[in-house]
Scaffold this motif. Structure first.
Motif, mmCIF file in Angstrom:
data_model
loop_
_atom_site.group_PDB
_atom_site.id
_atom_site.type_symbol
_atom_site.label_atom_id
_atom_site.label_comp_id
_atom_site.label_asym_id
_atom_site.label_seq_id
_atom_site.Cartn_x
_atom_site.Cartn_y
_atom_site.Cartn_z
ATOM 1 N N LEU A 11 0.873 -1.145 0.032
ATOM 2 C CA LEU A 11 0.038 -0.043 0.002
ATOM 3 C C LEU A 11 0.729 1.316 -0.047
ATOM 4 C CD1 LEU A 11 -3.005 -0.960 2.380
ATOM 5 C CD2 LEU A 11 -3.223 -0.119 -0.013
ATOM 6 N N LEU A 14 2.070 1.804 -3.598
ATOM 7 C CA LEU A 14 0.986 2.344 -4.101
ATOM 8 C C LEU A 14 0.543 3.739 -4.211
ATOM 9 C CD1 LEU A 14 -1.392 1.498 -6.173
ATOM 10 C CD2 LEU A 14 -2.693 1.120 -4.138
ATOM 11 N N ALA A 17 3.432 5.839 -5.511
ATOM 12 C CA ALA A 17 3.042 5.825 -6.986
ATOM 13 C C ALA A 17 2.055 6.755 -7.234
ATOM 14 C CB ALA A 17 2.855 4.624 -7.545
ATOM 15 N N SER A 18 1.065 6.918 -6.552
ATOM 16 C CA SER A 18 0.044 7.857 -6.734
ATOM 17 C C SER A 18 0.375 9.271 -6.637
ATOM 18 C CB SER A 18 -1.365 7.550 -5.690
ATOM 19 O OG SER A 18 -1.806 6.125 -5.618
ATOM 20 N N VAL A 21 2.079 10.110 -9.559
ATOM 21 C CA VAL A 21 1.338 10.656 -10.749
ATOM 22 C C VAL A 21 0.838 11.937 -10.535
ATOM 23 C CG1 VAL A 21 -0.763 9.817 -11.879
ATOM 24 C CG2 VAL A 21 0.923 7.983 -11.244
ATOM 25 N N PRO A 168 -6.717 10.997 -18.824
ATOM 26 C CA PRO A 168 -7.521 10.784 -17.658
ATOM 27 C C PRO A 168 -7.302 11.590 -16.465
ATOM 28 C CG PRO A 168 -6.123 8.972 -17.866
ATOM 29 C CD PRO A 168 -5.586 9.869 -18.947
ATOM 30 N N GLU A 172 -10.817 9.713 -12.133
ATOM 31 C CA GLU A 172 -10.857 8.615 -12.876
ATOM 32 C C GLU A 172 -9.888 7.539 -12.483
ATOM 33 O OE1 GLU A 172 -12.471 9.818 -17.250
ATOM 34 O OE2 GLU A 172 -10.827 10.557 -16.639
ATOM 35 N N ILE A 173 -8.437 8.033 -12.438
ATOM 36 C CA ILE A 173 -7.673 7.026 -11.797
ATOM 37 C C ILE A 173 -7.684 6.295 -10.553
ATOM 38 C CG2 ILE A 173 -5.217 6.652 -11.284
ATOM 39 C CD1 ILE A 173 -4.694 8.955 -13.397
ATOM 40 N N GLY A 176 -10.558 3.910 -10.753
ATOM 41 C CA GLY A 176 -9.974 2.774 -11.314
ATOM 42 C C GLY A 176 -9.548 1.664 -10.142
ATOM 43 N N ILE A 177 -8.855 2.510 -9.001
ATOM 44 C CA ILE A 177 -8.232 1.820 -8.072
ATOM 45 C C ILE A 177 -9.194 1.170 -7.298
ATOM 46 C CG2 ILE A 177 -6.826 1.732 -6.093
ATOM 47 C CD1 ILE A 177 -5.121 4.075 -7.405
ATOM 48 N N TYR A 179 -12.335 0.512 -8.119
ATOM 49 C CA TYR A 179 -12.718 -1.013 -8.857
ATOM 50 C C TYR A 179 -12.129 -2.164 -8.626
ATOM 51 C CZ TYR A 179 -16.055 1.284 -12.143
ATOM 52 O OH TYR A 179 -17.261 1.807 -12.411
ATOM 53 N N ILE A 180 -10.673 -1.900 -8.465
ATOM 54 C CA ILE A 180 -9.933 -3.039 -8.364
ATOM 55 C C ILE A 180 -10.204 -3.643 -6.845
ATOM 56 C CG2 ILE A 180 -7.584 -3.809 -8.019
ATOM 57 C CD1 ILE A 180 -6.904 -1.769 -10.425
ATOM 58 N N PHE A 181 -10.184 -2.710 -5.917
ATOM 59 C CA PHE A 181 -10.333 -3.046 -4.405
ATOM 60 C C PHE A 181 -11.932 -3.669 -4.287
ATOM 61 C CE2 PHE A 181 -6.641 -0.899 -3.882
ATOM 62 C CZ PHE A 181 -5.774 -1.845 -3.270
ATOM 63 N N LEU A 183 -13.211 -5.443 -6.904
ATOM 64 C CA LEU A 183 -13.281 -6.688 -7.260
ATOM 65 C C LEU A 183 -12.572 -7.508 -6.195
ATOM 66 C CD1 LEU A 183 -12.278 -6.089 -10.802
ATOM 67 C CD2 LEU A 183 -14.335 -7.141 -10.045
ATOM 68 N N MET A 184 -11.419 -7.017 -5.626
ATOM 69 C CA MET A 184 -11.054 -7.916 -4.517
ATOM 70 C C MET A 184 -11.910 -8.235 -3.595
ATOM 71 S SD MET A 184 -8.028 -6.613 -1.916
ATOM 72 C CE MET A 184 -9.145 -5.907 -0.584
#
Lengths: 204, 205
Positions: A11, A14, A17-18, A21, A168, A172-173, A176-177, A179-181, A183-184
């Motif tokens: 984390l 991550l 990285a965020s 960006v 984007p 939006e970014i 997207g993250i 969404y991934i969590f 899905l997790m």
């Protein structure tokens, strides 16, 4: 507990990285290339850009007709622009190939060409028409309006291109993250259910 | 590295889908309960990494992080990268739905390759050898991705060599940066949580 540790570390990576960006203000991206084309008189102008606004320089532009036959081919200049005279009255499909698997497309329907051509032809014939006693003929007034509209709308057309080629946004970014969590969570739920059923069966 | 929609021919696309499906199914079979959060976190990292643009070199190139994904996840990097790519395709039209398979293979397969090549070396006690292995892992994953992309484009663009050269040249800075990132990640994990580097199948073995 040890597991939690590794997730914490990931984390942190991550998060860093965020931050990188977001602080770098979303620089040019290499994922997507956009070609935008419009008709003026008998010429088609095109502009090519990568998502994020960097111009596609020296990229191949191909023009196809309705049947998919190639009409002409060219390369974008160092401002990412390319223009050509309309070779034939048909629906045009303009394809940009920017190399390394990047490709963009823009279609110009026949009606748009006809409209633009109609204006320029009227203009030409209008030059020979005599002014009516009232001062200006209907056609001349129409031409003048078309002309000034063309001029006034050009920056807006340009703005539309710009907005199309924006990268984007941060929202939006982050979405997207999310969404991934999400899905997790779903994956964990189903895994957990399977595990529970297994355990229940075992207890039975 | 994202190949756009409509560039590749149908056989290449179908091959991509088949290979990606195989990789993902192997990955899903190996995914156990504890591994899911890690897959999700690395998926997000991959998702975000695509926005980090490396401003050095002739072309637009971005981080991929498939080396570190590969070394930490093994086969699980297939589902991880698939999810991130699918979201990028849906939300931002990067790549696309029809090329999802081939893009997944292009980025995940080098990760798995690096897992098999380097996980043994990387998990040794910290030293020059394991550090070098970590760097090479990050470097090579991007390199192999470039080769795979060039192979895919072989059927559409002029010659393999020119495309490969172009891609590899453009990604050289990315390769070096990814090598360094992988090196530091591995060094950090080795200090804080060494079992993680032992691969996903048996802890520390």
């Amino acid at each position: 507990m040890e597991k939690g540790h590794s997730i914490q570390i990931s984390l942190v990576i991550l998060l860093l990285a965020s931050i990188l960006v977001i602080s770098s203000n979303l620089p040019a991206l290499a994922h997507k290339v956009i070609i935008f084309a419009w008709v003026e008189g008998d010429t088609v102008f095109t502009e090519s850009k990568f998502a994020g606004g960097k111009r596609a320089v020296g990229a191949k532009v191909q023009v196809f007709d309705k049947e998919g036959k190639q009409l002409l081919e060219g390369k974008t200049d160092n401002r990412g622009e390319f223009s050509f005279k309309i070779p034939k009255l048909t629906d045009l499909r303009i394809v940009l190939t920017a190399g390394m698997g990047h490709k963009g497309e823009w279609a110009i329907p026949e009606s748009e060409i006809l409209e633009a051509r109609g204006v320029s032809e009227q203009k030409r014939s209008g030059e020979h028409s005599q002014p009516t006693p009232a001062g200006l003929s209907k056609e001349e007034i129409k031409d003048l309006i078309e002309d000034s509209l063309d001029r006034k709308l050009r920056p807006i057309v340009r703005m539309l291109t710009e907005s199309q080629s924006k990268g984007p946004s941060v929202n939006e970014i982050v979405g997207g993250i999310g969404y991934i969590f999400g899905l997790m969570g779903v994956a964990l739920y189903f895994k957990n259910r399977g595990k529970k059923r297994h355990r229940d069966n075992y207890n039975d | 590295m994202h190949i756009s929609e409509g560039v590749l021919s149908a056989p290449v696309l179908v091959t991509g889908v088949v290979l990606a499906a195989a990789g993902v199914s192997v990955g899903l079979r190996k995914m156990d309960y504890e591994k899911i959060p890690q897959v999700a976190v690395l998926s997000s990292a991959f998702f975000v990494a695509s926005f980090i643009h490396v401003p050095i070199g002739p072309a637009n190139a971005h981080l991929i992080l498939n080396g570190i994904s590969g070394i930490l996840l093994g086969w699980l990097c297939f589902p991880s990268i698939l999810v991130a790519l699918a979201l990028q395709a849906i939300l931002f039209q990067f790549g696309g739905i029809t090329v999802l398979g081939i893009n997944t293979v292009n980025m995940a397969l080098p990760g798995v390759t690096c897992y098999y090549l380097f996980s043994r070396l990387v998990k040794r006690e910290r030293g020059l050898l394991s550090s070098a292995a970590a760097f090479t892992c990050g470097f090579l994953a991007v390199f192999l991705s470039g080769i795979l992309v060039a192979l895919c484009l072989l059927f559409t663009e002029e010659s393999f060599m020119s495309v490969a050269k172009l891609i590899l040249l453009a990604h050289l800075p990315v390769m070096i940066i990814e090598g360094i990132i992988t090196l530091f990640c591995v060094a950090f994990l080795a200090r804080v949580k060494p079992e993680l580097l032992g691969g996903i199948y048996g802890k520390g073995s």
